[in-house]
Structure formats: structure tokens, C-alpha cells
Design a protein around this motif. Sequence first.
Motif, PDB file in Angstrom:
ATOM      1  N   HIS A 116       0.314  -1.411  -0.044  1.00  0.00           N
ATOM      2  CA  HIS A 116       0.133   0.238   0.086  1.00  0.00           C
ATOM      3  C   HIS A 116       1.098   0.843  -0.041  1.00  0.00           C
ATOM      4  CE1 HIS A 116      -0.196  -1.562   4.298  1.00  0.00           C
ATOM      5  NE2 HIS A 116       0.588   0.107   4.321  1.00  0.00           N
ATOM      6  N   GLU A 117       0.922   2.614  -0.219  1.00  0.00           N
ATOM      7  CA  GLU A 117       0.932   3.422   0.050  1.00  0.00           C
ATOM      8  C   GLU A 117       1.612   3.958   0.883  1.00  0.00           C
ATOM      9  OE1 GLU A 117       1.802   5.538  -3.054  1.00  0.00           O
ATOM     10  OE2 GLU A 117      -0.071   3.904  -4.036  1.00  0.00           O
ATOM     11  N   ARG A 120      -1.234   4.807   4.132  1.00  0.00           N
ATOM     12  CA  ARG A 120      -1.678   4.753   4.706  1.00  0.00           C
ATOM     13  C   ARG A 120      -0.915   3.806   5.756  1.00  0.00           C
ATOM     14  NH1 ARG A 120      -2.496  -0.114   7.216  1.00  0.00           N
ATOM     15  NH2 ARG A 120      -4.254  -1.124   6.999  1.00  0.00           N
ATOM     16  N   ARG A 161      -7.951   3.814   3.155  1.00  0.00           N
ATOM     17  CA  ARG A 161      -7.883   2.510   1.891  1.00  0.00           C
ATOM     18  C   ARG A 161      -5.985   2.088   1.660  1.00  0.00           C
ATOM     19  NH1 ARG A 161     -12.314   3.338   4.058  1.00  0.00           N
ATOM     20  NH2 ARG A 161     -14.377   3.531   3.211  1.00  0.00           N
ATOM     21  N   ARG A 162      -6.236   0.742   1.843  1.00  0.00           N
ATOM     22  CA  ARG A 162      -4.954   0.436   1.413  1.00  0.00           C
ATOM     23  C   ARG A 162      -4.851   0.003  -0.120  1.00  0.00           C
ATOM     24  NH1 ARG A 162      -2.794  -5.254   4.531  1.00  0.00           N
ATOM     25  NH2 ARG A 162      -2.927  -4.056   6.140  1.00  0.00           N
TER      26      ARG A 162
END
Length: 162
Positions: A116-117, A120, A161-162
Motif C-alpha cells: 500500500h501507499e 496509509r 484504504r489499502r
Amino acid sequence: MTLFYEDESEISLGLDGEETAFAVIEGALDYLSVPFECEVNLLLTNNEQIKSLNKEFREIDKATDVLSFPMNDFAVPLDFTAEEHLSFNPESGELLLGDIVISKEKVLSQAAEYGHESMREYAFLIIHSVLHLLGYDHLEEGERKVMEEKQKEILDFLEIRR
């Protein structure tokens, strides 16, 4: 809310660390219905420095992603009934939650590992630490489940969110 923010690392997360931290902490406090304005200290650093802090304060000689240093000792998470036992800033009247230390290197490596980012991962670590500052823990299985659920709820509330 007051956020005292310091970034000791030259590593870029690709986001505005202070603005993001403020929004995430304030959102978490709102979601948890914390009845006071709060003060939080946040230090962003590297693996070497957080390893040193982890060794000094927890006697664990390795880098970690986040360290939390609560100013209050909650017998029960979010129990604000004994105000006389809480620490307040005498000038601002804000509840002193404590200190958060995050390794920017860990933010980036764990974001890549989990797919993920970095935003996050950064938000997750902040939320995790804020929960510790408010008395949550994950040493026992039941506590871990409660804390993990709160983390998920807050991320959903903030639409991260992921």
C-alpha cells in the motif's frame, strides 16, 4: 489540538508529514470521542535513531516502526473519569497525550511489504500510537483484537484504504 512536529530525517515519504499527522490524530481523537483538546509530540526519524531509542527505553536492540511514550497511565483505555490523574498543559489546558516516534525508513519499507501507499502506513502507525497514548495495548490476545479493530475502524472513518 496542538501537534509539536519534528522531522530529523532527510527521507521523503512523498506527503506533507505534518499536515497528514495533524489530520490523522485529530480524526482519531474525534472518532474516539476524546472529551478534551489534546497535545501530541511527533518525531520522525530514521532506523538508526529509533533503534537507539528502542534500546534505551525498551531494552530491545533493533529498529522498530513506532514508539509511543504516554503521559497518562490509563487503567482502562479512554477512561477520563479520574481527571485529577491526567496530565494537562497548565498554559493551554490541553490534555498531554505524549510522544510518538516514527521511523520514516520503516514507513517506506512496510508500505512496500504490505503493498500500500506510504500515506496509509504512516497513518496506520500514527493511529496505532495514539491508541497506545490513550491506554490501549496489544500484549494479550483480547487486547490485541480490540486494538486491531479500533485501528481498522479509525482508518475506515478517515477513509484511508489499502
